[in-house]
Write an enzyme that holds these catalytic residues in place. Structure first.
Site, short mmCIF file in Angstrom:
data_model
loop_
_atom_site.label_atom_id
_atom_site.label_comp_id
_atom_site.label_asym_id
_atom_site.label_seq_id
_atom_site.Cartn_x
_atom_site.Cartn_y
_atom_site.Cartn_z
CD GLU A 86 -31.36 51.01 19.49
OE1 GLU A 86 -30.70 52.04 19.29
OE2 GLU A 86 -30.85 49.93 19.85
CE1 TYR A 145 -28.20 44.38 13.19
CE2 TYR A 145 -27.15 42.48 14.21
CZ TYR A 145 -27.05 43.71 13.58
OH TYR A 145 -25.80 44.25 13.35
N GLY A 146 -34.12 41.73 14.74
CA GLY A 146 -35.20 40.75 14.88
C GLY A 146 -36.22 40.77 13.76
CB CYS A 192 -34.73 41.30 23.08
SG CYS A 192 -34.05 42.73 22.19
CG ASP A 206 -27.55 44.66 20.65
OD1 ASP A 206 -28.05 43.70 20.03
OD2 ASP A 206 -28.22 45.46 21.31
CB SER A 207 -29.36 45.06 16.44
OG SER A 207 -30.19 45.06 17.59
CG HIS A 254 -32.69 46.62 22.63
ND1 HIS A 254 -31.98 45.81 21.78
CD2 HIS A 254 -32.50 47.89 22.20
CE1 HIS A 254 -31.39 46.56 20.86
NE2 HIS A 254 -31.69 47.83 21.10
CB CYS A 286 -27.61 40.84 19.32
SG CYS A 286 -29.04 40.88 18.22
CG ASN A 287 -31.46 37.46 23.23
OD1 ASN A 287 -31.24 38.57 23.72
ND2 ASN A 287 -31.59 36.38 23.98
CB THR A 288 -31.91 38.60 16.65
OG1 THR A 288 -33.12 38.91 17.35
CG2 THR A 288 -32.25 38.26 15.22
#
Length: 263
Positions: free
Chosen positions: A152, A43-44, A184, A11-12, A186, A74-76
């Site tokens: 984060e 990443y988004g 997302c 993931d980001s 997160h 990660c969705n993005t």
């Protein structure tokens, strides 16, 4: 043997641990390696080209560690890169995308909210999925700018996050949504805060359990499941600060290590 190799997850940042935890719960006998690309999060906000390059970098590291399957948590990254990853690497990939279908089919008010990153909402994959299921619905899409950075940064329980999140969901409540889709990885960490903001009747949907079930299914179909009795070993890496990654995964204490890796 290949079935003894780990499941790779990237993931980001730390958000994908919400997916990783579901996988660990569903498949406790499997080893895992988790990459948190924190120094490049979120990443988004990045271009499709950068998202693809970062996804390839993460994939190649996990493959170098012998991973038998990779979960793009990660969705993005899923919506912008997974087609290329599947076309260029031989191992199976599991992606995640907003769970629009169950929300659309179950909505009684015919209004659903989607909270996601810019990279996900602007992707071709999201547009295809949305067009299949939401033609007769009022869909309120909101970009959750700043939420990933606060998570984060360890500010999950801050007044700053509460106020920002409320500003994003208020327009959805004003239009009488009965489902909120989290787009997302997160954002599942926001559920306790969201429950303080949203009316009780609004259902929150994320993709974690569905991704874990799909991971099990694909491993089984490819005869890659480890069927022994051992408890899995879980290795988590961050290429920036490890403190938030450590804190968010403390509830999975068994055979877990968290450390810095410059990737």
């Amino acid at each position: 043997m290949q079935h003894k190799q780990p499941i790779g997850v990237f993931d980001s940042g730390v958000g994908g641990t919400s997916i990783w935890k579901e996988i660990v719960h569903k498949l406790p006998q499997e080893d895992t390696i988790y990459l948190a690309d924190i120094k490049n999060a979120p990443y988004g906000e990045r271009s499709k080209e950068v998202i693809l390059a970062l996804s390839i970098k993460n994939t190649e590291y996990l493959i170098s560690q012998g991973c038998k399957i990779i979960v793009v948590a990660c969705n993005t990254a899923t919506t912008n890169a997974i087609d290329v990853l599947r076309a260029n690497y031989a191992i199976p990939f599991i992606g995640i995308e907003p769970a629009i279908k169950p929300a659309a089919l179950a909505s009684k008010t015919k209004a659903i909210g989607i909270l996601a990153t810019k990279g996900t909402l602007s992707s071709a994959l999201f547009a295809r999925t949305s067009s299949l299921y939401t033609t007769d619905l009022n869909v309120i899409e909101v970009i959750g700018t700043g939420l990933v950075e606060l998570i984060e940064g360890g500010k999950l329980h801050s007044e700053e996050l509460f106020k920002l999140l409320k500003s994003y969901v208020q327009p959805m409540m004003d239009q009488n949504i009965d489902y909120l889709v989290l787009g997302c990885s997160h954002y599942p960490y926001l559920i306790p805060v969201l429950k303080k903001i949203l009316p009780e009747h609004v259902q929150i949907i994320d993709s974690g359990q569905a991704v874990a079930k799909q991971t099990e299914r694909i491993l089984s179909e490819n005869k890659l499941l480890f069927e022994g009795e051992k408890e899995g070993k879980h290795t988590l890496f961050s290429n920036a600060s490890i403190e938030v990654l450590q804190a968010l995964t403390e509830d999975v204490p068994v055979n877990r290590s968290v450390s810095f890796l410059d990737f």
